[in-house]
Design an enzyme around this catalytic site. Structure first.
Site, PDB file in Angstrom:
ATOM      1  CB  ILE A 189      -0.952   0.011   1.205  1.00 39.69           C
ATOM      2  CG1 ILE A 189      -1.828  -1.246   1.179  1.00 39.69           C
ATOM      3  CG2 ILE A 189      -1.826   1.261   1.181  1.00 39.69           C
ATOM      4  CD1 ILE A 189      -2.805  -1.340   2.323  1.00 39.69           C
ATOM      5  CG  HIS A 190       2.275   2.411  -3.806  1.00 41.27           C
ATOM      6  ND1 HIS A 190       1.716   3.323  -4.653  1.00 41.27           N
ATOM      7  CD2 HIS A 190       2.053   1.184  -4.355  1.00 41.27           C
ATOM      8  CE1 HIS A 190       1.200   2.688  -5.694  1.00 41.27           C
ATOM      9  NE2 HIS A 190       1.386   1.390  -5.539  1.00 41.27           N
ATOM     10  CB  ALA A 191       1.617   7.704  -2.416  1.00 36.86           C
TER      11      ALA A 191
END
Length: 88
Positions: free
Chosen positions: A14-16
């Site tokens: 879960i990145h930006a």
């Protein structure tokens, strides 16, 4: 209050971009929505809160939903984790 465990299937975790999409999704609901990884729990009302968990591919997280529209919120989050996360 209801909760459900998810294994992060996106290799990048879960990145930006998915974190932003998750914040936007959860703002549609009145319920309080939190994410737990290990011993740490954060509310999903802020991009920084989500990113601070550093959820990577293969990690297990728990979504906790509490409020009047908790069932609808969990259904939307379930769709997010099973269908949308891998495309972001």
């Amino acid at each position: 209050m209801i909760s459900k465990n998810y294994i992060i299937t996106a290799a990048d975790g879960i990145h930006a971009r998915p974190a932003t999409a998750l914040v936007k999704l959860t703002k549609r609901f009145k319920a309080t929505i939190s994410m737990k990884k290990g011993e740490r729990t954060v509310k999903i009302n802020s991009l920084l809160n989500i990113l601070s968990l550093a959820a990577k591919g293969g990690d297990t997280i728990t979504i906790i939903v509490d409020g009047e529209d908790e069932v609808g919120a969990l259904v939307a989050i379930d769709i997010f984790f099973h269908d949308e996360l891998k495309h972001l």
